[in-house]
Design a protein around this motif. Structure first.
Motif: not given
Length: 429
Positions: A361-383
């Motif tokens: 619901m908060i958009g973590m389903v987006a296709f993310i190629v870059d590895v996040p380097s901070s808590f505010t970078d776009a990222s996804t999670v394992m599930p």
């Protein structure tokens, strides 16, 4: 017929009746014990088959096939002029010419297109990186190992007899693959890129590093926020809050929040955290806040139960020696309740680790190629990464999905092992 008094019955009859009663009770106990043991064994069997199935499907993802291409780094094919930057040369054209030289019998344009499809789309970047790392190879022919396409990789992993078409490999492509194998140009290696690469549209290039990093950052935010807030709320409600209508209402609401569907917390995060406060979408910070809201009731309930289980004599002894209420709580009650509090935290964090719906619901389903380097970078999670790969039609993602599940289980095991170690240290103290 009247019931006979056992005192007036002969001793043999009394003994026989007692033995029959004991035998009946023991029989019931044995049946109950057998049912319990059967349930435990059945549960272990199901877990074993589940892990066996996941592991067997995940093993192909941990190795990958590479193909050797003799690349002609001629200045003509690279369109190189003196002073040109090696990163700006025409490597796609060079790769194609090298592939055609390997199979000179392939003349038709359609066949050449199929032949190029046997190699990964990343192949041109691999030969580019090779020349940049070895600029003295300019003007020479060098063997370079590149990845094969995911369909070729699946074919080589699943077909025992080469030349037999499978999945999206036809007879002609199978013969080309057989030629490469016979020439020793195909090699199977451990797929270390699965752990060092991020997500990709191509199965042979996809990895879990980005999702694993996003999961780690999200769990840090969740733990930092949920643990102190949950413990503080439990200590206040159990030790300091007056017992009245307001605290009863708070307790009921906490219990109700523990049963709220997780997607509701995602809607709350979307409406308040993102839309109202303007925080970035797909960020571990927002994901951690949403999971904190979902995890807090579990930690509060478990912490209150653990604090309540501390014997009252501990409080009475401390206060009898002159300790204040705050000193008694934080110096005696809380350390004794900490093992149980950590147990509740483990349960809450494990639940948060496997959640997908609120993060979607908060958009973590987006296709993310870059590895996040901070808590505010776009990222996804394992599930979410597992969900995306499982929904992909590419067959190469099947093994990657199972492998990602094993990585997630390993991450959960390490997290729980660390918490269990801390819990045992508190227990020993």
């Amino acid at each position: 017929m009247t019931k006979q008094d056992p005192q007036t019955m002969p001793r043999s009859a009394v003994t026989e009746k007692i033995e029959l009663g004991l035998a009946k009770r023991h029989r019931r106990e044995n049946i109950f014990r057998a049912f319990g043991l059967t349930a435990v064994i059945f549960g272990f069997i199901l877990v074993f088959f589940l892990l066996f199935d996941i592991t067997s499907k995940a093993l192909p993802a941990f190795h990958q096939h590479w193909v050797k291409v003799d690349v002609n780094y001629s200045e003509k094919s690279l369109r190189y002029a003196a002073g040109d930057n090696l990163a700006d040369l025409s490597y796609r054209n060079t790769l194609r010419k090298s592939i055609y030289e390997t199979f000179p019998e392939v003349k038709a344009r359609r066949d050449k297109r199929q032949l190029n499809g046997l190699f990964s789309s990343n192949a041109e970047f691999a030969i580019k990186e090779h020349l940049i790392a070895n600029p003295d190879h300019l003007g020479t022919t060098q063997p370079v190992w590149v990845r094969v396409d995911d369909d070729v990789d699946v074919y080589l992993k699943e077909v025992e007899k080469l030349g037999e078409p499978l999945v999206r490999i036809d007879q002609k492509e199978a013969q080309w693959i057989k030629t490469l194998v016979d020439n020793g140009a195909i090699e199977k290696r451990f797929n270390i890129e699965f752990f060092t690469s991020s997500d990709s549209r191509e199965p042979e290039l996809a990895g879990v590093r980005g999702a694993l990093t996003g999961t780690f950052l999200t769990m840090i935010v969740t733990l930092v926020l949920s643990f102190p807030l949950g413990v503080a709320a439990a200590v206040y409600l159990e030790e300091f809050a007056p017992k009245n209508r307001w605290t009863d209402m708070i307790e009921v609401n906490i219990n109700n929040l523990a049963a709220v569907p997780s997607i509701i917390f995602g809607l709350l995060g979307l409406a308040v955290i993102i839309n109202l406060f303007g925080m970035p979408r797909s960020a571990p910070l927002v994901g951690g806040i949403v999971l904190t809201l979902m995890t807090l009731p579990t930690i509060i309930i478990a912490s209150r139960a653990s604090i309540k289980a501390v014997p009252p004599s501990i409080r009475e002894a401390a206060m009898g020696l002159g300790a204040s209420r705050v000193q008694t709580t934080f110096s005696h009650v809380l350390p004794m309740a900490m093992p149980g509090i950590l147990t509740g935290t483990i349960i809450g964090m494990a639940q948060a680790l496997g959640e997908t719906a609120p993060l979607l619901m908060i958009g973590m389903v987006a296709f993310i190629v870059d590895v996040p380097s901070s808590f505010t970078d776009a990222s996804t999670v394992m599930p979410v990464q597992i969900f995306l790969w499982a929904d992909s039609p590419e067959r190469g993602f099947l093994a990657k999905t199972s492998a990602a599940i094993l990585v997630l289980l390993g991450f959960l095991f390490l997290m729980n092992a660390s918490a269990a170690y801390l819990r045992r240290r508190f227990e020993s103290k």
